[in-house]
Design an enzyme around this catalytic site. Structure first.
Site, PDB file in Angstrom:
ATOM      1  N   ASP A  93     -19.007  -8.640  33.569  1.00  0.00           N
ATOM      2  CA  ASP A  93     -20.189  -9.290  34.888  1.00  0.00           C
ATOM      3  C   ASP A  93     -21.333  -8.812  34.113  1.00  0.00           C
ATOM      4  O   ASP A  93     -20.997  -7.625  33.654  1.00  0.00           O
ATOM      5  CB  ASP A  93     -19.760  -8.618  35.694  1.00  0.00           C
ATOM      6  CG  ASP A  93     -20.729  -9.270  36.809  1.00  0.00           C
ATOM      7  OD1 ASP A  93     -21.275 -10.239  36.987  1.00  0.00           O
ATOM      8  OD2 ASP A  93     -20.902  -8.635  38.133  1.00  0.00           O
ATOM      9  N   ASN A 102      -0.065   6.467 -29.677  1.00  0.00           N
ATOM     10  CA  ASN A 102      -1.345   7.139 -28.247  1.00  0.00           C
ATOM     11  C   ASN A 102      -0.879   9.062 -28.833  1.00  0.00           C
ATOM     12  O   ASN A 102      -1.570   9.667 -28.592  1.00  0.00           O
ATOM     13  CB  ASN A 102       0.349   8.106 -26.659  1.00  0.00           C
ATOM     14  CG  ASN A 102      -0.225   5.898 -26.358  1.00  0.00           C
ATOM     15  OD1 ASN A 102      -0.988   5.971 -25.661  1.00  0.00           O
ATOM     16  ND2 ASN A 102       1.273   5.524 -25.424  1.00  0.00           N
ATOM     17  N   ASP A 149       7.573  -6.193 -27.969  1.00  0.00           N
ATOM     18  CA  ASP A 149       7.237  -4.465 -28.154  1.00  0.00           C
ATOM     19  C   ASP A 149       6.925  -4.164 -29.722  1.00  0.00           C
ATOM     20  O   ASP A 149       6.897  -4.799 -30.188  1.00  0.00           O
ATOM     21  CB  ASP A 149       8.483  -3.881 -27.747  1.00  0.00           C
ATOM     22  CG  ASP A 149       8.929  -2.895 -27.749  1.00  0.00           C
ATOM     23  OD1 ASP A 149       8.478  -2.271 -26.641  1.00  0.00           O
ATOM     24  OD2 ASP A 149       8.744  -1.693 -29.024  1.00  0.00           O
ATOM     25  N   ILE A 150       5.624  -3.793 -28.516  1.00  0.00           N
ATOM     26  CA  ILE A 150       4.515  -3.237 -29.676  1.00  0.00           C
ATOM     27  C   ILE A 150       5.382  -1.971 -30.194  1.00  0.00           C
ATOM     28  O   ILE A 150       5.774  -1.030 -30.493  1.00  0.00           O
ATOM     29  CB  ILE A 150       3.645  -2.659 -28.924  1.00  0.00           C
ATOM     30  CG1 ILE A 150       2.475  -3.616 -28.422  1.00  0.00           C
ATOM     31  CG2 ILE A 150       2.041  -1.659 -30.422  1.00  0.00           C
ATOM     32  CD1 ILE A 150       1.196  -2.958 -28.094  1.00  0.00           C
ATOM     33  N   MET A 157     -24.612  -8.499  36.089  1.00  0.00           N
ATOM     34  CA  MET A 157     -24.832  -7.264  37.116  1.00  0.00           C
ATOM     35  C   MET A 157     -23.849  -5.914  37.870  1.00  0.00           C
ATOM     36  O   MET A 157     -23.748  -6.345  38.451  1.00  0.00           O
ATOM     37  CB  MET A 157     -25.761  -7.882  38.218  1.00  0.00           C
ATOM     38  CG  MET A 157     -26.694  -9.104  38.196  1.00  0.00           C
ATOM     39  SD  MET A 157     -27.812  -8.386  37.137  1.00  0.00           S
ATOM     40  CE  MET A 157     -29.126  -8.121  38.177  1.00  0.00           C
ATOM     41  N   GLU A 176       4.611  -0.476 -23.471  1.00  0.00           N
ATOM     42  CA  GLU A 176       4.212  -1.789 -24.874  1.00  0.00           C
ATOM     43  C   GLU A 176       5.300  -2.973 -24.457  1.00  0.00           C
ATOM     44  O   GLU A 176       4.495  -3.416 -25.896  1.00  0.00           O
ATOM     45  CB  GLU A 176       4.255  -0.778 -25.991  1.00  0.00           C
ATOM     46  CG  GLU A 176       6.022  -0.497 -26.488  1.00  0.00           C
ATOM     47  CD  GLU A 176       6.156   1.014 -25.803  1.00  0.00           C
ATOM     48  OE1 GLU A 176       7.356   1.634 -26.141  1.00  0.00           O
ATOM     49  OE2 GLU A 176       6.108   1.695 -24.522  1.00  0.00           O
ATOM     50  N   ASP A 232     -16.049  -6.370  36.587  1.00  0.00           N
ATOM     51  CA  ASP A 232     -16.629  -6.588  37.397  1.00  0.00           C
ATOM     52  C   ASP A 232     -16.895  -5.625  38.569  1.00  0.00           C
ATOM     53  O   ASP A 232     -14.818  -5.293  39.039  1.00  0.00           O
ATOM     54  CB  ASP A 232     -16.197  -8.161  38.365  1.00  0.00           C
ATOM     55  CG  ASP A 232     -17.181  -8.747  39.228  1.00  0.00           C
ATOM     56  OD1 ASP A 232     -17.746  -7.806  40.163  1.00  0.00           O
ATOM     57  OD2 ASP A 232     -17.638  -9.509  38.825  1.00  0.00           O
ATOM     58  N   ASP A 233     -18.023  -5.306  39.382  1.00  0.00           N
ATOM     59  CA  ASP A 233     -17.853  -4.405  40.412  1.00  0.00           C
ATOM     60  C   ASP A 233     -17.214  -4.863  41.942  1.00  0.00           C
ATOM     61  O   ASP A 233     -16.790  -4.531  42.813  1.00  0.00           O
ATOM     62  CB  ASP A 233     -19.043  -3.863  40.745  1.00  0.00           C
ATOM     63  CG  ASP A 233     -19.860  -4.610  41.479  1.00  0.00           C
ATOM     64  OD1 ASP A 233     -20.255  -5.882  40.536  1.00  0.00           O
ATOM     65  OD2 ASP A 233     -20.827  -4.336  41.768  1.00  0.00           O
ATOM     66  N   ASP A 285      -4.223   2.876 -24.657  1.00  0.00           N
ATOM     67  CA  ASP A 285      -4.416   1.632 -23.734  1.00  0.00           C
ATOM     68  C   ASP A 285      -5.728   0.267 -24.445  1.00  0.00           C
ATOM     69  O   ASP A 285      -5.669  -0.355 -23.923  1.00  0.00           O
ATOM     70  CB  ASP A 285      -6.000   1.817 -22.750  1.00  0.00           C
ATOM     71  CG  ASP A 285      -4.912   2.758 -21.764  1.00  0.00           C
ATOM     72  OD1 ASP A 285      -3.740   3.035 -21.592  1.00  0.00           O
ATOM     73  OD2 ASP A 285      -5.701   4.277 -20.646  1.00  0.00           O
TER      74      ASP A 285
END
Length: 455
Positions: free
Chosen positions: A53, A336, A328-329, A55, A371, A9-10, A345
């Site tokens: 404000d 891979n 486990d695979i 104005m 895995e 505000d002024d 994947d």
């Protein structure tokens, strides 16, 4: 509640008056004598709310507000315009510039503090959501650019006891919202809980019902807690407005309702709801990504480490059995090495799919790493765990794995080790260790088999 509030505000006397009121409520207050100074302060330090404000010399409050809202660093700071102007057109202009509310000079103490506290609460929620979303963005888990979007058509529930005012409000809101109008407050409560509204407007024109009761109920229910509420009150009922804001109502209008102001305030609330919904969705996605394996979609090691102890403690407390299986695979490295990591994947994803098809609703399936996969089976004794593990082994062995876009068929098998919770108690580490030892025994025995750990 505390917050840093900037008063702009002024006129020094106006600044001193607002500063004294806010400091008395333990707020941290900054002051600025013009718009340029206010913008500079906001650019250099965090601010939670601005009392602005209109104005002022140089640039007026409308321009200051527009610049704040156009800057991504300051766009989320609530702005309350404090002005002697009291024409609906001025309020609409301010709302279009991005103002969150207005206070008319001379400022009423109750409305000042209620509005400040209400907006600070909203800012705190929004800041917390935004901080989490920014954390997700910093590690590449979400796109913050998708959170803020242009105005979207809203879904609004109007709770109004009189058909004539329902029609007037519906006409005003038709260009910006899909409106559902209900006269019965209790029916409105159920409607709000069952449908995804972006805003609920409560008109306080009921003859034998307190509209604040509905507002309180909407704030109490989990399903409606985050829906913005806009109250329409009668002139002179400022006490109701103050109580409403304390209850969590996010905005209000005084009758007679100016249609342009109604639209502008509604759009502000709808925009905020959409933004916060996207922020919450971003946070939820971040949490899910943090505990989910990106390749297989199963829970990850982090989730297993935190959740297994809870399941163990519950099983021990209830005297119920619990078993785990580590699988486990077999010879996965050769997949891979021979066909590449993309093929590996694919095998992992398909293996996870077969694990998921084996588990029951209460079981927990996780990718342990590489895995290796872990299956936690609550309320499952050793013999039942062995049956489930054998079923998984068979599902893996009986149907070869196909690689997409090729004619390659891979015969895949798995080795599995199971362990059951000791009745006298156990730790997650000990249980996993016994299952892991059984798994390696299955590997050493020739693979493609299930081995149960010794009790």
């Amino acid at each position: 509640m505390t917050a840093r509030i900037l008063v702009v505000d002024d006129i020094p006397a106006n600044v001193k008056l607002l500063e004294a009121r806010l400091v008395a409520e333990y707020f941290d207050v900054l002051t600025a004598a013009d718009g340029y100074q206010a913008l500079a302060i906001c650019d250099k330090q965090p601010v939670d709310l601005i009392l602005l404000d209109i104005m002022m010399p140089g640039i007026d409050g409308f321009e200051v507000c527009a610049r704040l809202k156009a800057n991504s660093r300051t766009a989320h700071i609530p702005v309350v315009m404090v002005t002697a102007l009291d024409q609906p057109s001025d309020r609409v202009r301010g709302l279009k510039a991005g103002a969150d509310d207005f206070l008319t000079k001379p400022v009423n103490d109750l409305q000042l503090m209620s509005r400040v506290k209400s907006l600070v609460r909203l800012k705190n929620v929004s800041d917390e959501l935004r901080l989490r979303a920014e954390t997700a963005h910093s590690v590449g888990l979400s796109d913050l650019a998708s959170i803020d979007r242009p105005d979207e058509f809203g879904n609004v529930l109007l709770v109004d006891g009189r058909g004539s005012s329902q029609e007037r409000l519906a006409r005003a809101l038709k260009p910006v919202a899909q409106l559902t109008a209900i006269s019965d407050p209790q029916a409105a409560l159920f409607e709000a809980a069952e449908n995804g509204f972006d805003l609920v407007i409560v008109n306080s024109n009921f003859d034998n019902y307190d509209p604040l009761r509905l507002c309180s109920q909407l704030r109490s229910l989990e399903r409606t807690r985050y829906i913005p509420l806009l109250l329409i009150a009668e002139q002179g009922h400022e006490d109701m407005v103050v109580r409403a804001l304390d209850l969590g109502v996010t905005d209000y209008l005084m009758r007679p309702v100016d249609p342009n102001e109604l639209v502008a305030r509604s759009l502000t609330q709808i925009r905020r709801k959409h933004c916060n919904d996207r922020l919450r969705a971003s946070v939820k996605q971040t949490i899910e990504l943090a505990v989910t394996d990106g390749l297989t979609g199963l829970h990850n090691r982090r989730y297993l480490d935190s959740h297994l102890k809870l399941l163990l403690d519950r099983a021990i407390a209830r005297g119920r059995p619990l078993s785990i299986c580590i699988t486990d695979i077999d010879r996965f490295k050769s997949v891979n090495d021979t066909y590449g990591h993309d093929a590996g994947d694919e095998v992992l994803r398909e293996f996870a799919h077969r694990v998921r098809s084996t588990v029951r609703g209460a079981d927990l399936a996780c990718r342990f790493g590489g895995e290796e996969f872990v299956l936690v089976m609550p309320d499952t004794p050793a013999d039942a765990a062995a049956t489930i593990a054998e079923r998984l082994r068979t599902i893996v062995e009986d149907r070869p794995f196909s690689l997409r876009n090729t004619d390659t068929i891979l015969p895949i098998t798995a080795s599995l080790g199971i362990a059951t919770l000791n009745p006298g108690g156990d730790t997650p580490e000990a249980l996993l260790k016994r299952a892991d030892t059984a798994l390696y025994q299955a590997k050493n025995n020739g693979r493609n088999q299930v081995v149960a750990a010794a009790a």
